[in-house]
Design a protein around this motif. Structure first.
Motif, short mmCIF file in Angstrom:
data_model
loop_
_atom_site.label_atom_id
_atom_site.label_comp_id
_atom_site.label_asym_id
_atom_site.label_seq_id
_atom_site.Cartn_x
_atom_site.Cartn_y
_atom_site.Cartn_z
N LEU A 192 -2.97 -4.97 -2.24
CA LEU A 192 -1.65 -5.10 -2.87
C LEU A 192 -1.77 -4.93 -4.38
O LEU A 192 -2.77 -5.32 -4.99
CB LEU A 192 -1.05 -6.46 -2.54
N ASP A 193 -0.75 -4.34 -4.99
CA ASP A 193 -0.71 -4.17 -6.44
C ASP A 193 -0.79 -5.55 -7.11
O ASP A 193 -0.01 -6.45 -6.79
CB ASP A 193 0.60 -3.48 -6.83
N THR B 262 -3.50 -9.58 1.83
CA THR B 262 -3.28 -8.16 1.57
C THR B 262 -4.05 -7.78 0.31
O THR B 262 -3.47 -7.68 -0.78
CB THR B 262 -1.77 -7.85 1.40
N TRP C 241 2.48 -7.10 -8.30
CA TRP C 241 3.31 -7.70 -7.26
C TRP C 241 2.80 -9.09 -6.89
O TRP C 241 3.58 -10.01 -6.68
CB TRP C 241 3.31 -6.79 -6.04
N ARG C 242 1.47 -9.21 -6.86
CA ARG C 242 0.87 -10.52 -6.53
C ARG C 242 1.24 -11.57 -7.57
O ARG C 242 1.59 -12.70 -7.25
CB ARG C 242 -0.65 -10.37 -6.42
N TYR D 90 1.86 -13.45 2.26
CA TYR D 90 1.59 -12.03 2.50
C TYR D 90 0.56 -11.51 1.51
O TYR D 90 -0.36 -10.76 1.88
CB TYR D 90 2.90 -11.25 2.38
N ALA D 91 0.70 -11.89 0.24
CA ALA D 91 -0.24 -11.41 -0.78
C ALA D 91 -1.65 -11.94 -0.54
O ALA D 91 -2.63 -11.27 -0.86
CB ALA D 91 0.25 -11.82 -2.17
#
Length: 384
Positions: free
Chosen positions: A75-76, A72, A79-80, A68-69
């Motif tokens: 994305l922050d 995306t 979070w990655r 997902y990362a």
């Protein structure tokens, strides 16, 4: 990967491309993860089966987060990094949990190693990915020696399958990055065009006011000096200052009016070009040739806001722009699909401003939504 924040909501094609890329990556990687389940069916010890299943499940969850990362870019980063650290932790934990499963009968952990190598392009640059691949191969050899399996078989699975999956994944991520960068280029081009127009207007105002304000300042200074010694001449100079100020104000108003009065044909071409560059099929019916300039200017302002709404507040696949004249009324209709609950409505600030502007000209602005189709209709009276 592209790092600038970009969201595919502005372009339905980019949104679909992201979904297709994510599905393709998940299919390719998960296929190599499901093969360790064969080892679970060949393991006679229930305890090892339970531990192996837990290790494989944790590995798949961490993989999903990393996949997902990878597609995306907005994305922050924190979070990655957490997703990548989770994958590293579950991969290390999988060695003692999954390695002994079906020892000697099936290279269970070797398939997880192949999945790790396949994900290297999603995590690291080329040199780091090569180093990671070498490390995974060493772990595969160690697991084969530990479990009494065939070293050649383990290396063939981990190295051969893993490199093939990595090549496919790398190509897909590279292609996705190109799409994101192209979308960023379109947005940057639009911002640059707006900035250039603001600079042009600023230059026009500077050139216009620079001379007038300089003369006004000199005349005012002269009047102030003459006031004690020659009141009559000071009065004449003050009157000249007043005349120059009124003249400069008139010129500024004319410049601003010319800036606002955008040519309708140019606006139609610009809006249609921007929509088409963003993947929206745009159909334009040419306006009547006998529209007065004042009416065309009002419709051009509405069209500019309508085009902005299509890009910002919908996921349109198509847009239709029609301008016609019925006796003493000019009507413009802008219709697009892809409207949702976040789309523009009667309370939108942009539409409210247009409503007030058209009302001042005797016109009217109406909007309606039927399912996913949004329609904006503007009417302007045509003077006799």
């Amino acid at each position: 990967m592209a790092s600038e924040a970009v969201t595919p909501r502005a372009d339905r094609r980019l949104h679909r491309a992201r979904q297709a890329t994510l599905l393709s990556l998940a299919t390719g990687v998960w296929a190599s993860v499901l093969l360790p389940a064969v080892g679970l069916t060949r393991e006679p010890d229930p305890g090892r089966v339970a531990l192996g299943a837990a290790g494989i499940l944790a590995f798949m969850i961490a993989q999903t987060a990393v996949l997902y990362a990878a597609v995306t870019p907005w994305l922050d980063p924190r979070w990655r990094r957490r997703a990548q650290l989770s994958l590293a932790g579950t991969a290390a934990l999988s060695v003692p949990l999954v390695g002994p499963v079906a020892a000697g009968a099936w290279p269970t952990w070797a398939w997880l190693g192949a999945a790790l190598i396949g994900m290297a392009p999603l995590l690291l640059r080329l040199r780091a990915a090569v180093a990671m691949t070498a490390g995974v191969l060493l772990v595969t050899v160690a697991v084969a020696v530990w479990t009494g399996g065939s070293i050649a078989r383990h290396l063939a699975v981990t190295g051969g399958i893993g490199v093939a999956v990595a090549a496919v994944n790398g190509f897909q991520v590279w292609f996705w990055d190109l799409l994101v960068e192209a979308r960023q280029g379109q947005a940057a081009q639009a911002r640059l065009a707006a900035a250039e127009e603001r600079l042009r207007f600023a230059r026009d105002v500077h050139d216009l006011l620079g001379h007038s304000l300089t003369v006004i300042a000199l005349k005012a200074e002269l009047a102030a000096r003459l006031a004690p010694v020659d009141p009559e001449r000071a009065g004449r100079e003050a009157a000249e200052v007043q005349r120059l100020a009124a003249s400069a104000l008139t010129e500024v108003r004319e410049t601003v009016h010319g800036y606002r009065a955008v040519d309708l044909h140019e606006q139609l071409t610009s809006v249609a070009g921007v929509l088409r560059s963003c993947g929206v099929r745009c159909t334009v019916l040419p306006p009547p040739a006998d529209l007065p300039p004042t009416v065309a200017a009002e419709l051009a302002a509405v069209l500019r806001e309508a085009g902005t709404n299509v890009l910002r507040h919908s996921r349109a696949d198509w847009c239709r722009i029609r301008i016609d004249r019925e006796d003493d009324v000019a009507r413009m209709t802008v219709t697009n699909d892809g409207a949702d609950d976040r789309g523009p409505d009667a309370h939108s600030h942009g539409l409210r401003g247009l409503t007030d502007r058209l009302a001042a000209a005797g016109g009217e602005l109406r909007v309606r939504r039927e399912g996913a189709v949004f329609t904006l209709e503007a009417t302007v009276p045509v003077p006799a």
